[in-house]
Design an enzyme around this catalytic site. Structure first.
Site, PDB file in Angstrom:
ATOM      1  N   CYS A  83      -6.559   1.965  -9.781  1.00  0.00           N
ATOM      2  CA  CYS A  83      -6.660   0.937  -8.749  1.00  0.00           C
ATOM      3  C   CYS A  83      -5.427   0.930  -7.847  1.00  0.00           C
ATOM      4  O   CYS A  83      -5.167   1.867  -7.122  1.00  0.00           O
ATOM      5  CB  CYS A  83      -6.937  -0.421  -9.405  1.00  0.00           C
ATOM      6  SG  CYS A  83      -7.670  -1.632  -8.309  1.00  0.00           S
ATOM      7  N   HIS A  84      -4.623  -0.139  -7.886  1.00  0.00           N
ATOM      8  CA  HIS A  84      -3.426  -0.253  -7.054  1.00  0.00           C
ATOM      9  C   HIS A  84      -2.194   0.379  -7.700  1.00  0.00           C
ATOM     10  O   HIS A  84      -1.140   0.465  -7.067  1.00  0.00           O
ATOM     11  CB  HIS A  84      -3.130  -1.729  -6.753  1.00  0.00           C
ATOM     12  CG  HIS A  84      -4.067  -2.341  -5.763  1.00  0.00           C
ATOM     13  ND1 HIS A  84      -5.326  -2.784  -6.114  1.00  0.00           N
ATOM     14  CD2 HIS A  84      -3.938  -2.583  -4.440  1.00  0.00           C
ATOM     15  CE1 HIS A  84      -5.927  -3.280  -5.048  1.00  0.00           C
ATOM     16  NE2 HIS A  84      -5.114  -3.156  -4.014  1.00  0.00           N
TER      17      HIS A  84
END
Length: 184
Positions: free
Chosen positions: A106-107
Site C-alpha cells: 500500500c503506502h
C-alpha cells in the site's frame, strides 16, 4: 525464521499488519513487531481506530542481521511517520545492503523512496505513490503483487488490502527460497 514488521506508534493499517503476521506464523516463522517506541502501537482500519498491539522490540534494540526479512505494512500515516525517522530509514537500508527480502504494501513504499532503494526496481503500491516511485528512479506497475529480484535481495510489493492474499503468498515463497537464513 524471525521476520521484522516495522511500524510507527500509530497509523498502521490493521489488516496489512495482521494478515501477513498470521500467514508467517502459520508457516512456522516468528514475526516480531518493531517500532520506534516501546509499549503498544495503535492500528487503524482505514480512518477508524482499530486494535492495539504490543511492541516486541524497538529500533534501538533491533539489528537487521537478526531477521530473515522485513515486512512494511501500510496505512497512510504509518510510512509517513517512519520516513521522517532516520533510524527507521537506516533500518530499511540495512535489509537491502544485507540482501534480505523486503515486503511492502500500500503506502509503505514511501519509506522505500525515502531510503533511496527503489532506483532501477519494479514495484507496485497504492496508486497515489506512482509519481513518487517514478521520481525516485523506480518502475511502477499497477499489479496485485510485484516481486523484483534485482540484486541485492528481493522486493515484494502490493497495492492494497484486497491484494493481501497474493502478497502473503509471494512473501512465503521468497522466504522458502532462503531456508538457510541465519535468522532462523
Amino acid at each position: 525464521m524471525r521476520v521484522a514488521f516495522l511500524v510507527a506508534p500509530e497509523g498502521v493499517e490493521q489488516s496489512e499488519l495482521t494478515e501477513p503476521w498470521r500467514a508467517l506464523e502459520h508457516a512456522g516463522h516468528t514475526p516480531v513487531l518493531v517500532s520506534t517506541d516501546p509499549g503498544h502501537i495503535q492500528a487503524f482500519q482505514h480512518l477508524d481506530k482499530g486494535d492495539t498491539f504490543p511492541v516486541d522490540e524497538t529500533l534501538a534494540d533491533s539489528e537487521p542481521g537478526d531477521f530473515a526479512a522485513l515486512v512494511l505494512p501500510g496505512g497512510v500515516a504509518n510510512p509517513d511517520f517512519l520516513r521522517l525517522d532516520a533510524r527507521a530509514v537506516a533500518f530499511v537500508q540495512s535489509f537491502f545492503r544485507l540482501g534480505k527480502p523486503v515486503a511492502a504494501i500500500c503506502h509503505a513504499p514511501w519509506l522505500l523512496v525515502e531510503a533511496d532503494v527503489v532506483r532501477a526496481r519494479t514495484l507496485t503500491s497504492w496508486p497515489s505513490l506512482r509519481t513518487d516511485i517514478r521520481n525516485a528512479g523506480g518502475n511502477w506497475k499497477d499489479a496485485p503483487v510485484k516481486v523484483c529480484e534485482a540484486a541485492p535481495g528481493a522486493l515484494i510489493t502490493s497495492r492494497k488490502p484486497d491484494d493481501l492474499k497474493v502478497f502473503c503468498e509471494a512473501l512465503l515463497t521468497e522466504l522458502a527460497r532462503h531456508p538457510d537464513s541465519p535468522a532462523s
